[in-house]
Enzyme design. Structure first.
Site, mmCIF file in Angstrom:
data_model
loop_
_atom_site.group_PDB
_atom_site.id
_atom_site.type_symbol
_atom_site.label_atom_id
_atom_site.label_comp_id
_atom_site.label_asym_id
_atom_site.label_seq_id
_atom_site.Cartn_x
_atom_site.Cartn_y
_atom_site.Cartn_z
ATOM 1 N N HIS A 144 0.841 -1.209 0.000
ATOM 2 C CA HIS A 144 0.000 0.000 0.000
ATOM 3 C C HIS A 144 0.876 1.259 0.000
ATOM 4 O O HIS A 144 0.580 2.228 -0.705
ATOM 5 C CB HIS A 144 -0.872 0.053 1.260
ATOM 6 C CG HIS A 144 -1.887 -1.036 1.387
ATOM 7 N ND1 HIS A 144 -1.995 -1.828 2.508
ATOM 8 C CD2 HIS A 144 -2.852 -1.469 0.535
ATOM 9 C CE1 HIS A 144 -2.973 -2.695 2.357
ATOM 10 N NE2 HIS A 144 -3.509 -2.512 1.158
ATOM 11 N N LYS A 181 -15.248 -8.528 4.453
ATOM 12 C CA LYS A 181 -14.139 -8.829 5.372
ATOM 13 C C LYS A 181 -14.480 -8.460 6.816
ATOM 14 O O LYS A 181 -15.194 -7.488 7.050
ATOM 15 C CB LYS A 181 -12.889 -8.044 4.952
ATOM 16 C CG LYS A 181 -12.359 -8.404 3.574
ATOM 17 C CD LYS A 181 -11.157 -7.545 3.223
ATOM 18 C CE LYS A 181 -10.597 -7.863 1.848
ATOM 19 N NZ LYS A 181 -9.593 -6.887 1.411
ATOM 20 N N ARG A 236 -2.058 -6.058 -8.351
ATOM 21 C CA ARG A 236 -0.887 -6.917 -8.142
ATOM 22 C C ARG A 236 -0.741 -7.963 -9.233
ATOM 23 O O ARG A 236 0.327 -8.218 -9.739
ATOM 24 C CB ARG A 236 -0.985 -7.625 -6.786
ATOM 25 C CG ARG A 236 -0.765 -6.727 -5.616
ATOM 26 C CD ARG A 236 -1.237 -7.365 -4.351
ATOM 27 N NE ARG A 236 -2.653 -7.668 -4.435
ATOM 28 C CZ ARG A 236 -3.401 -8.081 -3.429
ATOM 29 N NH1 ARG A 236 -2.867 -8.271 -2.253
ATOM 30 N NH2 ARG A 236 -4.685 -8.328 -3.589
ATOM 31 N N SER A 292 -2.785 -7.629 2.952
ATOM 32 C CA SER A 292 -3.058 -7.527 4.401
ATOM 33 C C SER A 292 -3.463 -8.893 4.932
ATOM 34 O O SER A 292 -3.107 -9.256 6.063
ATOM 35 C CB SER A 292 -4.185 -6.532 4.660
ATOM 36 O OG SER A 292 -3.833 -5.265 4.184
HETATM 37 O O1 PNS Z 1 -8.671 -2.982 0.460
HETATM 38 P P1 PNS Z 1 -9.952 -3.548 -0.090
HETATM 39 O O2 PNS Z 1 -10.660 -4.407 0.950
HETATM 40 O O3 PNS Z 1 -9.768 -4.299 -1.381
HETATM 41 O O4 PNS Z 1 -10.875 -2.281 -0.393
HETATM 42 C C1 PNS Z 1 -12.192 -2.422 -0.919
HETATM 43 C C2 PNS Z 1 -12.984 -1.115 -0.734
HETATM 44 C C3 PNS Z 1 -13.037 -0.762 0.767
HETATM 45 C C4 PNS Z 1 -12.307 0.000 -1.502
HETATM 46 C C5 PNS Z 1 -14.415 -1.360 -1.307
HETATM 47 O O5 PNS Z 1 -14.980 -2.453 -0.674
HETATM 48 C C6 PNS Z 1 -15.299 -0.107 -1.132
HETATM 49 O O6 PNS Z 1 -15.173 0.830 -1.873
HETATM 50 N N1 PNS Z 1 -16.194 -0.163 -0.106
HETATM 51 C C7 PNS Z 1 -17.141 0.904 0.172
HETATM 52 C C8 PNS Z 1 -18.523 0.541 -0.397
HETATM 53 C C9 PNS Z 1 -18.543 0.830 -1.889
HETATM 54 O O7 PNS Z 1 -18.511 1.979 -2.308
HETATM 55 N N2 PNS Z 1 -18.563 -0.223 -2.722
HETATM 56 C C10 PNS Z 1 -18.446 -0.025 -4.179
HETATM 57 C C11 PNS Z 1 -19.630 -0.467 -4.949
HETATM 58 S S1 PNS Z 1 -19.584 -2.223 -5.193
#
Ligand code: PNS
Length: 168
Positions: A17, A41, A90, A129
């Site tokens: 990150h 998660k 990645r 993570s």
């Molecule tokens: O680090 P991650 O877990 O891959 O991040 C995912 C994240 C937090 C960016 C994604 O789940 C997110 O944007 N969550 C907020 C809810 C949302 O806006 N979802 C997008 C529409 S599916």
């Protein structure tokens, strides 16, 4: 003034990150790193703990700020008037999931929120993570994965959750 958001769970922030944060910070005038909930998660760290670690590891990058939001990324992006999201890629296995989220965000925001991808540096292509948490849960060494201040926090949690692997 070019401004981007780097959203993620950051549970916890890894060198992977940090690599994306550093590189995105050179591409935009301002970068907002935002801790959001990933409903798929169950986090190890609270949002406040994740924000605190992110602030520490990015304190020397002057155009980076760290925030958190409970809700849709699109709503947060509108709130801070920023229409570019940055995500790290990645491997090809990330691509399908990322493409789906990028399309969803663009669609539900009426075309307003775009996502750009930065390919992770080769040395961090394996890093996540989840891997950090798994390695630490069995008492493994995570020094190559996270900065010392994050390692310390992960070990504190693991000593409580998996004491059998952290006997003195
Ligand atoms: O680090 P991650 O877990 O891959 O991040 C995912 C994240 C937090 C960016 C994604 O789940 C997110 O944007 N969550 C907020 C809810 C949302 O806006 N979802 C997008 C529409 S599916």
């Amino acid at each position: 003034m070019k401004h981007a958001i780097y959203p993620g769970s950051f549970d916890p922030v890894t060198y992977g990150h940090i690599d994306i944060i550093k590189r995105a910070a050179t591409m935009f005038d301002d970068l907002t790193v935002c801790v959001l909930d990933n409903k798929a998660k169950t986090p190890l760290f609270s949002v406040d703990e994740r924000v605190k670690m992110l602030r520490k590891v990015s304190e020397n990058i002057t155009n980076v700020r760290v925030d958190s939001y409970y809700g849709l990324l699109m709503d947060y992006a509108r709130k801070i008037d920023c229409h570019i999201a940055v995500r790290g890629l990645r491997a090809v296995t990330d691509f399908e999931y990322e493409l789906q989220i990028a399309h969803a965000n663009r669609t539900i925001s009426g075309g307003w929120l775009d996502t750009i991808f930065i390919t992770s540096s080769m040395e961090y292509a394996y890093l996540s993570s989840s891997a950090v948490k798994e390695i630490a849960s069995f008492g493994g060494d995570i020094k190559l994965c996270v900065p010392p201040i994050v390692e310390e926090e992960v070990i504190k949690k693991m000593k409580i959750r998996h004491p059998e692997f952290y006997k003195e």
